[in-house]
Design a protein around this motif. Structure first.
Motif, PDB file in Angstrom:
ATOM      1  N   ALA A   1      -8.759  22.059  11.538  1.00  0.00           N
ATOM      2  CA  ALA A   1      -9.555  22.439  10.374  1.00  0.00           C
ATOM      3  C   ALA A   1      -8.764  23.170   9.299  1.00  0.00           C
ATOM      4  N   GLU A   2      -7.645  23.781   9.646  1.00  0.00           N
ATOM      5  CA  GLU A   2      -6.858  24.532   8.667  1.00  0.00           C
ATOM      6  C   GLU A   2      -5.917  23.634   7.861  1.00  0.00           C
ATOM      7  N   ALA A   3      -5.798  22.384   8.223  1.00  0.00           N
ATOM      8  CA  ALA A   3      -4.858  21.467   7.569  1.00  0.00           C
ATOM      9  C   ALA A   3      -5.579  20.519   6.625  1.00  0.00           C
ATOM     10  N   SER A   4      -4.797  19.845   5.818  1.00  0.00           N
ATOM     11  CA  SER A   4      -5.326  18.822   4.925  1.00  0.00           C
ATOM     12  C   SER A   4      -4.395  17.611   4.961  1.00  0.00           C
ATOM     13  N   ILE A   5      -4.726  16.589   4.211  1.00  0.00           N
ATOM     14  CA  ILE A   5      -3.992  15.327   4.224  1.00  0.00           C
ATOM     15  C   ILE A   5      -3.605  14.934   2.808  1.00  0.00           C
ATOM     16  N   LEU A   6      -2.388  14.436   2.659  1.00  0.00           N
ATOM     17  CA  LEU A   6      -1.938  13.819   1.409  1.00  0.00           C
ATOM     18  C   LEU A   6      -1.299  12.477   1.743  1.00  0.00           C
ATOM     19  N   THR A   7      -1.658  11.451   0.993  1.00  0.00           N
ATOM     20  CA  THR A   7      -1.015  10.148   1.166  1.00  0.00           C
ATOM     21  C   THR A   7       0.390  10.225   0.580  1.00  0.00           C
ATOM     22  N   ILE A   8       1.377   9.733   1.333  1.00  0.00           N
ATOM     23  CA  ILE A   8       2.746   9.723   0.819  1.00  0.00           C
ATOM     24  C   ILE A   8       3.285   8.312   0.631  1.00  0.00           C
ATOM     25  N   GLU A   9       2.569   7.310   1.169  1.00  0.00           N
ATOM     26  CA  GLU A   9       3.023   5.922   0.985  1.00  0.00           C
ATOM     27  C   GLU A   9       1.930   4.985   1.458  1.00  0.00           C
ATOM     28  N   PHE A  10       1.780   3.843   0.773  1.00  0.00           N
ATOM     29  CA  PHE A  10       0.922   2.788   1.316  1.00  0.00           C
ATOM     30  C   PHE A  10       1.330   1.441   0.762  1.00  0.00           C
ATOM     31  N   LYS A  11       0.958   0.415   1.507  1.00  0.00           N
ATOM     32  CA  LYS A  11       1.169  -0.967   1.097  1.00  0.00           C
ATOM     33  C   LYS A  11      -0.135  -1.705   1.286  1.00  0.00           C
ATOM     34  N   VAL A  12      -0.533  -2.444   0.264  1.00  0.00           N
ATOM     35  CA  VAL A  12      -1.770  -3.213   0.304  1.00  0.00           C
ATOM     36  C   VAL A  12      -1.448  -4.689   0.236  1.00  0.00           C
ATOM     37  N   ASN A  13      -2.084  -5.472   1.095  1.00  0.00           N
ATOM     38  CA  ASN A  13      -2.018  -6.932   1.042  1.00  0.00           C
ATOM     39  C   ASN A  13      -3.375  -7.435   0.581  1.00  0.00           C
ATOM     40  N   LEU A  14      -3.388  -8.119  -0.556  1.00  0.00           N
ATOM     41  CA  LEU A  14      -4.621  -8.706  -1.082  1.00  0.00           C
ATOM     42  C   LEU A  14      -4.679 -10.138  -0.575  1.00  0.00           C
ATOM     43  N   MET A  15      -5.681 -10.463   0.222  1.00  0.00           N
ATOM     44  CA  MET A  15      -5.733 -11.740   0.930  1.00  0.00           C
ATOM     45  C   MET A  15      -6.733 -12.725   0.378  1.00  0.00           C
ATOM     46  N   SER A  16      -7.730 -12.227  -0.315  1.00  0.00           N
ATOM     47  CA  SER A  16      -8.773 -13.097  -0.838  1.00  0.00           C
ATOM     48  C   SER A  16      -9.419 -12.381  -2.025  1.00  0.00           C
ATOM     49  N   PRO A  17      -9.942 -13.135  -2.997  1.00  0.00           N
ATOM     50  CA  PRO A  17     -10.571 -12.471  -4.141  1.00  0.00           C
ATOM     51  C   PRO A  17     -11.706 -11.543  -3.715  1.00  0.00           C
ATOM     52  N   GLY A  18     -11.821 -10.423  -4.399  1.00  0.00           N
ATOM     53  CA  GLY A  18     -12.881  -9.452  -4.140  1.00  0.00           C
ATOM     54  C   GLY A  18     -14.184  -9.922  -4.737  1.00  0.00           C
TER      55      GLY A  18
END
Length: 149
Positions: A78-95
């Motif tokens: 509970a005393e910690a938090s989260i930060l994104t440091i990297e991501f990769k997205v694969n778009l596979m089909s139209p939204g």
């Protein structure tokens, strides 16, 4: 990752998500919070599309990042938090769909770095269709007032 869910993790995720102005702006809702898994849903809105009328890749990426980050948030103290440091997205089909489901799941927990995978689905009549996947790396942040909770 703790062996058992940290106390009040669901409540902490819900409170934190309520402060997410970006998710509020796009109309996203937090619909599932479990230890290591979070789901966010989003109704189709023409204002969130690109020039061909599909859900914009930036919106898909933001919702996947949020789902994965909150999945990671469920497994830390509970005393910690989260930060994104990297991501990769694969778009596979139209939204293309009436609603969209974004699921984030912790793949590799850790005390400093957490890896999570996300899947985005378009939902209409019939079975949900996988439209994107993401792998993200999140940093556990402790003792930093500017990013608490």
């Amino acid at each position: 990752m703790t062996d058992f869910p940290p106390p009040d993790f669901s409540e902490r995720v819900t409170r934190s998500f309520a402060r997410q102005a970006a998710m509020r702006l796009i109309g996203a809702e937090l619909t599932r919070v479990e230890h290591g898994t979070v789901e966010i849903e989003l109704p189709f809105d023409e204002k969130l599309t690109q020039q061909h009328g599909f859900l914009h890749a930036g919106v898909i990426s933001a919702a996947l990042d949020t789902a994965c980050s909150y999945a990671a948030y469920t497994v830390i103290d509970a005393e910690a938090s989260i930060l994104t440091i990297e991501f990769k997205v694969n778009l596979m089909s139209p939204g293309r769909g009436e609603r969209f489901l974004f699921r984030g799941e912790v793949t590799k927990p850790g005390s400093t770095i957490i890896v999570a995978d996300g899947r985005a689905y378009a939902v209409s009549d019939g079975p949900a269709k996988l439209i994107a996947s993401m792998t993200g790396t999140m940093m556990v942040a402790r003792g930093r007032q500017e990013i608490a909770g």
